[in-house]
Design a protein around this motif. Structure first.
Motif, PDB file in Angstrom:
ATOM      1  N   LEU A 108       0.769  -1.126   0.077  1.00  0.00           N
ATOM      2  CA  LEU A 108      -0.020  -0.049  -0.096  1.00  0.00           C
ATOM      3  C   LEU A 108       0.898   1.190   0.191  1.00  0.00           C
ATOM      4  N   LYS A 109       2.200   1.065   0.137  1.00  0.00           N
ATOM      5  CA  LYS A 109       3.253   2.407   0.036  1.00  0.00           C
ATOM      6  C   LYS A 109       2.937   3.148   1.276  1.00  0.00           C
ATOM      7  N   ARG A 110       2.487   2.581   2.477  1.00  0.00           N
ATOM      8  CA  ARG A 110       2.572   3.257   3.556  1.00  0.00           C
ATOM      9  C   ARG A 110       3.604   3.342   4.459  1.00  0.00           C
ATOM     10  N   ILE A 111       3.852   4.492   5.127  1.00  0.00           N
ATOM     11  CA  ILE A 111       5.017   4.858   5.902  1.00  0.00           C
ATOM     12  C   ILE A 111       4.308   4.465   7.251  1.00  0.00           C
ATOM     13  N   GLN A 112       5.137   3.502   7.878  1.00  0.00           N
ATOM     14  CA  GLN A 112       4.553   3.281   9.391  1.00  0.00           C
ATOM     15  C   GLN A 112       5.602   2.441  10.072  1.00  0.00           C
ATOM     16  N   VAL A 142       7.975   3.681   0.789  1.00  0.00           N
ATOM     17  CA  VAL A 142       7.014   3.800  -0.426  1.00  0.00           C
ATOM     18  C   VAL A 142       7.819   3.141  -1.429  1.00  0.00           C
TER      19      VAL A 142
END
Lengths: 209, 463
Positions: B182-186, B241
């Motif tokens: 999902l290309k989430r930065i977490q 990402v």
């Protein structure tokens, strides 16, 4: 109320009003949560993700690469300070960054025009010093001259017009993305960009050419 | 206001962005040609202002300045942070769950009933179901983790609990993969198998993990040397990402530790100064006593180092890190194969001493708690070593005595100027005596034997 002011208001209201997905909001919220820790990894990740957009925004308005770099760097420093002081973005990190970039670019031009001059008609000539140094190999080229005139003409547009042109043509944001960032409907952006270019064409014809 | 003109203009902008010539764009709208042509020419000029390239040096300079500023701000005043809006609920519940293990059986049952009741309430509210597919960073994710913690703690059977823990561990990996997708930065944490490693990136359970100078690598008592392909590691970091995890910390989760048992307690064992927690699931070899050498299979947890197994140490075969003489002494393994569990004896000179082994005339002899060592032994002394041969061929000293007479061992002829190295170091001579059925067979090995090790007939038997 300027468009950036309306963007601020819209940030506080939230994304749902203009149909931004909750997932998008969640992503930006988690980024902001991480940023609040000032953790080096989080800061690096956010810088990596948004620096190109901020830099392109500044570079589109400034002929000088170095000034664009200074402005882009300044934007992120202001972000850190704002987060640290509890005045950082709530939900829309990208919007906050681009709004800040626009403000710094506008301040830059304002300072330029307010600089004491013996003759106000020299503003244009003096301002050109900031854009292209005499050692630049393209300083005399037609394209460089046209670009400089275009950038000066863009600066004379209204805030909304400057913004829509920069977001659409400088950052290549889609109609929908631009609409989201400016808190307007897509049809409004269509009209706004057309009028902005029309105004630009007129200014290029009357003021500079 | 002309919506048709605005639509046509937008359409032409998209075509120009796709490198379609201006004339072709205009052809689509012949009625609007005069208005469109001028405005599109201006648009093309504006597009030429765009800079696609972002200078990497500029970006790096900005990042360094930014990180420096962030560090300064953090060191001055750390702002309040919160991972989630549900932390007010999650933290107390986790604290309670972590305290389960210290409760008495009666209290444990009470907590069990309360826990089940609590779970039922949570289930009835639908919160748990809703949280099942949540990912790190989602509001309901802490609920999911708390439910997992509760369910693991409520399982009385260790084997079933292990299965659950394994399943949850695999879920963490799946969550990280989903975040990357999902290309989430977490910020994340997961446990996996180390599949490949180089100086800048490791592959852990098929997830690409980047390593940089800021990454903290914790590898147990042996440091980073303990990391091997196939090790279980825990990665803490941030997804990005680009499809990888930027690691802030990597822990070696499971590893082997070799040492001597210092202390045996019901809840923990101390091995070479390090305490390992013992649980009902710890596998312990029978007959291990204080002073014995053991191999501990360790699992590093937040609560401490847990011993998964404690086994009698079987010494490894001589390591290449031990300095060998220029002309290495023939190894006892070159004599007719010694019979395991029989007494052996050898004489030689003490060349070096290490933590748990000595080098006697080039031969490594392991020292264990039971080894009897006479006093006053120094480097260079001639020794008589009683030893046993382990299953893997290594030697464990049973008794070491100093040979008190001034005479060197038989066949030993010291060089007057050993530094010259002429004809090799004569102290490489080694006398090995093997007792088989109370009959003693003694072999003398000299460097000459080394030159023809395959010729066992050259061994000079001393009656």
């Amino acid at each position: 109320m300027s468009d950036w002011q309306s963007l601020t208001t819209y940030n506080k209201i939230g994304f749902h009003r203009i149909g931004v997905s909750s997932r998008h909001m969640s992503v930006e919220s988690s980024e902001i949560d991480l940023l609040n820790t000032l953790d080096p990894e989080a800061v690096t990740a956010i810088h990596y993700r948004y620096y190109p957009e901020v830099y392109r925004f500044a570079r589109f308005r400034m002929s000088d690469e170095v000034t664009a770099e200074d402005i882009a760097g300044d934007v992120f420093m202001r972000l850190l300070e704002a987060v640290h002081n509890g005045r950082g973005p709530y939900t829309n990190l990208r919007g906050w960054l681009l709004r800040t970039t626009a403000n710094i670019v506008n301040d830059h031009f304002r300072k330029l025009y307010n600089r004491p001059k013996e003759d106000s008609s020299e503003v244009l000539e003096n301002s050109s010093d900031l854009y292209l140094s005499q050692s630049d190999p393209v300083v005399l080229s037609d394209q460089a001259e046209l670009n400089r005139n275009l950038q000066l003409a863009i600066d004379k547009l209204t805030d909304a017009q400057k913004l829509v042109i920069t977001l659409r043509f400088g950052n290549r944001f889609s109609l929908e993305e631009t609409a989201q960032l400016m808190g307007k409907k897509a049809n409004t952006i269509k009209a706004l960009q057309y009028r902005a270019l029309e105004a630009l064409r007129q200014k290029l014809g009357s003021d500079l050419l | 206001m002309n919506p048709i003109l605005f639509d046509a203009f937008e359409r032409c902008i998209k075509l120009l962005e796709a490198d379609v010539p201006l004339e072709e764009c205009i052809k689509e709208y012949p009625d609007l040609e005069p208005e469109l042509r001028e405005i599109l020419e201006t648009a093309k000029d504006v597009m030429n202002l765009r800079e696609e390239q972002v200078p990497l040096e500029s970006m790096n300079r900005s990042r360094i300045r930014l990180l420096s500023r962030a560090k300064f701000l953090v060191s001055n005043d750390k702002p309040n942070t919160s991972d989630s809006g549900l932390n007010w609920l999650v933290k107390p519940v986790r604290r309670i769950v972590n305290g389960f293990s210290s409760l008495s059986p009666l209290a444990g049952r009470l907590v069990l009933v309360l826990g089940i009741t609590g779970l039922l309430i949570l289930f009835s509210s639908g919160l748990v179901i809703a949280s099942a597919k949540s990912l790190p960073g989602d509001s309901l994710y802490p609920v999911k983790r708390v439910v997992e913690d509760i369910s693991v703690h409520l399982i009385p059977n260790n084997e079933v609990r292990s299965v659950y823990e394994e399943n949850y561990s695999q879920q963490r990996v799946a969550e990280v993969n989903r975040l990357i997708e999902l290309k989430r930065i977490q910020r994340i944490s997961f446990e996996g198998i180390l599949e490949s490693m180089n100086s800048t990136s490791w592959m852990v359970s098929e997830i690409n993990v980047s390593i940089n100078a800021a990454t903290t690598v914790v590898g147990g008592p042996e440091g980073t040397q303990a990391f091997e392909l196939g090790s279980v590691v825990e990665v803490e970091g941030i997804t990005n990402v680009l499809g990888w995890v930027a690691a802030s910390e990597i822990h070696l989760r499971e590893y082997e530790f070799i040492g001597m048992v210092d202390k045996i307690d019901a809840k923990y064992w101390q091995v070479s100064g390090i305490q390992f927690l013992i649980t009902s699931g710890t596998q312990i070899d029978a007959g291990i006593r204080e002073g014995d050498d053991v191999t501990v299979l360790v699992r590093s947890e937040d609560s401490g180092l847990h011993a998964l197994a404690i086994l009698h140490e079987v010494h490894p075969i001589a390591t290449p890190s031990v300095p060998q003489p220029n002309l290495s002494t023939p190894m006892p393994s070159e004599v007719p194969a010694p019979i395991i569990e029989e007494d052996h004896q050898m004489s030689g000179f003490l060349e070096n001493t290490h933590g748990n082994y000595w080098v006697v005339s080039g031969q490594i002899v392991y020292i264990v708690g039971k080894t009897q060592i006479s006093d006053g032994i120094h480097i260079g002394d001639s020794l008589s070593v009683n030893y046993k041969v382990e299953a893997n061929g290594s030697y464990t000293a049973v008794e070491i005595e100093k040979i008190e007479n001034d005479e060197p061992p038989e066949e030993y002829k010291p060089e007057e100027t050993p530094e010259s190295g002429v004809e090799g170091d004569s102290h490489d001579s080694l006398i090995v005596t093997t007792k088989i059925n109370d009959e003693t067979e003694k072999c003398i090995y000299t460097p000459e034997h080394q030159e023809t090790p395959e010729s066992t007939e050259d061994h000079q038997a001393i009656p």
